[in-house]
Motif scaffolding. Structure first.
Motif, short mmCIF file in Angstrom:
data_model
loop_
_atom_site.label_atom_id
_atom_site.label_comp_id
_atom_site.label_asym_id
_atom_site.label_seq_id
_atom_site.Cartn_x
_atom_site.Cartn_y
_atom_site.Cartn_z
N TYR A 194 44.91 47.82 62.02
CA TYR A 194 45.60 46.50 61.40
C TYR A 194 44.76 45.50 59.91
O TYR A 194 43.52 44.62 61.02
N PRO A 195 44.93 45.75 58.97
CA PRO A 195 44.61 45.22 58.10
C PRO A 195 44.45 43.50 58.05
O PRO A 195 43.20 43.38 57.80
N ASN A 196 45.04 42.62 58.50
CA ASN A 196 45.34 41.30 58.70
C ASN A 196 44.88 41.01 59.92
O ASN A 196 44.99 40.05 59.73
N ALA A 197 44.30 41.80 60.71
CA ALA A 197 43.63 41.16 61.71
C ALA A 197 43.14 40.80 61.94
O ALA A 197 42.38 39.72 63.03
N ALA A 198 42.06 40.77 60.38
CA ALA A 198 40.58 40.07 60.65
C ALA A 198 41.26 38.29 59.51
O ALA A 198 39.88 37.19 59.97
N ASP A 199 42.45 38.13 59.55
CA ASP A 199 42.73 36.76 59.00
C ASP A 199 42.89 36.46 60.09
O ASP A 199 43.72 36.43 61.36
N ASN A 206 43.76 40.85 70.63
CA ASN A 206 41.85 42.21 70.15
C ASN A 206 40.68 41.93 69.29
O ASN A 206 39.64 42.82 69.87
N TYR A 207 41.24 41.71 68.30
CA TYR A 207 40.23 42.24 67.37
C TYR A 207 39.68 40.64 67.86
O TYR A 207 38.15 41.33 67.30
#
Lengths: 356, 227
Positions: A194-199, A206-207
């Motif tokens: 999930y590349p956008n999870a850090a946004d 979860n992130y």
């Protein structure tokens, strides 16, 4: 009521009874070996807990708020003196024995050390250490050895505790770093999926959970690193800290003159001899009293049922000069003129008015 | 007949006072001459063993009674074993009580009056091992009565009770018996045995002879010691 016979027994044998009372203390004084000269070396140590320093490794926490630093330190030193190993170390350092000596010699030297060293608090921060020996040099060496051995032990104990602490923290750090690495891997894998999870706008719970776990573990690792650093710091500063906590103010010096004998040393044996003499005399009086079944006074006629009509005094004794009567009796058990009383009695009838 | 009169007057006074106290305690001093004349007294002196001073007390008692009361007193040496009174008074050995008991002589022949005194002495005589027999004879009681008729006070110097049964026999013939013990020598067991042997006699009391004390007066007073 004291029986007359008992008092008579005492005074009848008074010279004999006085003999052990006089003789035994006199013999003790004559035969007692003269004590060897004894020298004393005294050191004064200032003890305190400076601000910012670690506590004494031998005393993790104060046992009582009512005890002063000096009392606590004196107690520690005295407890150490009770251990065989410490006494042996001191004896070896003082030259009373050596490490190659047989065990019994070391043990004997250690025993001597226990009796030759004394520690007591003087005031709230001052501890006095006293060492006694047959020579001034010996006393000084013993006091020096005691102080140096205590400092060495204290230093070693600090280092030992530091080593234990560093080893423990290192073990914990390895585990913590492995856990941190695992959590970092978990976060990286999640971001690949999930590349956008850090946004922050994505609101991926979860992130956030994974990232929080990773941050917490990072804090644990940082804490362990700090502890290890602190342990090293403590080890490095222990020598200086100890100097501040245990500062020798008056170092042991060579005694100029031997210590004088105390009253107890001078009078102990003669008094013991006197007591023994008294006991012997008392036993002799008791035996004389218990074995004397002869009639001596009205007390001995009790229960007979007939009255005591009177006494006829010892006329031979009364003739002798009263002052030396006892000596006459002691020398001459039987009077020389046995018929003296009878001659007196025979003369009564022919006496004119004498005595009437 | 020779009477020894050389002595230490001070010491004799001590003895005399002691004997007077014994007389008083035994009830002998309080009697008048008339009382003695009405009822004569035969007094026996004995002790458990030898050498305890009974002869000395007999002589002193008889002497002081004759001296103080001025009455006739007969001192009888009934100790057949020692026969020592005749030596003390310097009497020539001859017939005595033994011969009188045998009936060989009259009493008047064996009484030796001391010069210038009211004291007569009867010696023991020669018993030669038959003291027991003569003392037990019927003559003995009669002789005691005869003596009491001749003098209001008769003092018998009896043998040692534990060494001669004659003492027990003669003590029974006396009106009163004084038992003398030697201080520091006679034991209580010996005295008890003596008292048992004298159970039929009238024992007036005990006299302690050769008494002395090594205790200083101050100690005696402080401890209130009994005599």
């Amino acid at each position: 009521m004291i029986p007359r016979k008992l008092v008579e027994a005492i005074f009848r044998r008074l010279p004999v009874l006085l003999l052990p009372i006089v003789l035994i203390p006199a013999l003790v004084v004559l035969l007692k070996p003269q004590p060897a000269d004894e020298y004393r070396s005294v050191a004064s140590v200032w003890v305190s807990s400076p601000i910012g320093s670690q506590g004494d490794p031998f005393q993790p926490e104060r046992q009582s708020f009512w005890l002063t630093d000096a009392q606590v330190q004196a107690r520690i030193l005295n407890e150490l003196l009770r251990t065989e190993s410490f006494r042996t170390d001191v004896a070896t350092a003082a030259g009373l024995t050596d490490v190659a000596a047989p065990a019994y010699q070391q043990s004997r030297a250690a025993g001597e050390v226990g009796s030759l060293l004394s520690v007591w608090p003087s005031g709230s921060s001052l501890v006095v250490i006293e060492a006694k020996a047959s020579t001034p040099e010996g006393a000084k060496k013993l006091a020096d050895a005691f102080i140096s051995q205590y400092q060495r032990r204290s230093d070693e104990e600090t280092k030992r505790q530091t080593t234990i602490a560093v080893a423990y923290f290192n073990d914990q750090l390895v585990v913590a770093q492995q856990e941190l690495q695992k959590r970092q891997t978990d976060v990286a894998k999640y971001l690949q999926q999930y590349p956008n999870a850090a946004d922050p706008r994505s609101g991926d719970l979860n992130y956030r959970s994974l990232a929080a776990k990773m941050d917490a573990q990072d804090g644990v690792v940082s804490g362990l690193l700090n502890s290890i650093q602190q342990a090293y710091l403590t080890a490095a500063s222990s020598a200086q800290g100890q100097q501040a906590r245990f500062a020798v103010q008056d170092a042991p010096v060579l005694a100029a003159a031997p210590v004088g004998q105390t009253l107890k040393d001078r009078l102990g044996f003669p008094v013991a001899g006197l007591v023994m003499g008294l006991l012997i005399s008392a036993a002799a009086v008791y035996l004389t009293f218990r074995t004397d079944h002869a009639i001596r006074s009205s007390e001995d006629l009790a229960g007979l049922g007939v009255p005591l009509l009177g006494y006829v005094p010892d006329l031979n004794a009364s003739r002798e000069y009263p002052r030396y009567r006892r000596i006459f009796r002691a020398i001459r058990r039987r009077p020389g003129d046995r018929n003296f009383a009878r001659r007196l009695a025979a003369g009564i009838a022919t006496t004119s008015e004498r005595g009437s | 007949m020779i009477v020894l009169t050389t002595f230490d007057s001070e010491t004799q006074t001590v003895l005399l006072e002691a004997v007077r106290e014994i007389q008083a305690m035994a009830g002998l001093a309080g009697r008048s001459r008339e009382a003695y004349a009405r009822k004569p007294v035969a007094l026996g002196i004995t002790s458990p063993g030898f050498g305890q001073g009974k002869t000395m007390l007999s002589m002193a008692l008889a002497g002081s009674l004759s001296h103080d009361l001025g009455m006739d007193v007969i001192l009888v040496d009934a100790d057949f074993n020692t026969r020592s009174i005749e030596l003390d008074y310097g009497i020539v050995r001859g017939d005595g009580l033994t011969e009188a008991l045998r009936g060989a002589v009259q009493i008047d022949h064996i009484m030796h009056r001391l010069p210038d005194t009211s004291l007569s002495v009867v010696t023991a005589g020669m018993a030669l091992g038959e003291a027991e027999r003569v003392a037990r004879s019927e003559q003995a009681a009669e002789i005691v009565r005869d003596m009491k008729e001749r003098a209001p006070c008769v003092v018998f110097d009896l043998p040692a009770t534990l060494h001669s049964t004659t003492a027990t026999v003669l003590a029974g013939l006396c009106d009163g018996v004084i038992v003398l013990v030697k201080a520091g020598e006679t034991t209580r067991a010996e005295l008890d045995m003596t008292m048992r042997r004298l159970k039929d006699a009238n024992v007036l009391g005990i006299v302690i002879n050769r008494w002395h004390s090594d205790v200083p007066r101050l100690v005696e007073k402080s401890l209130a010691l009994k005599m």
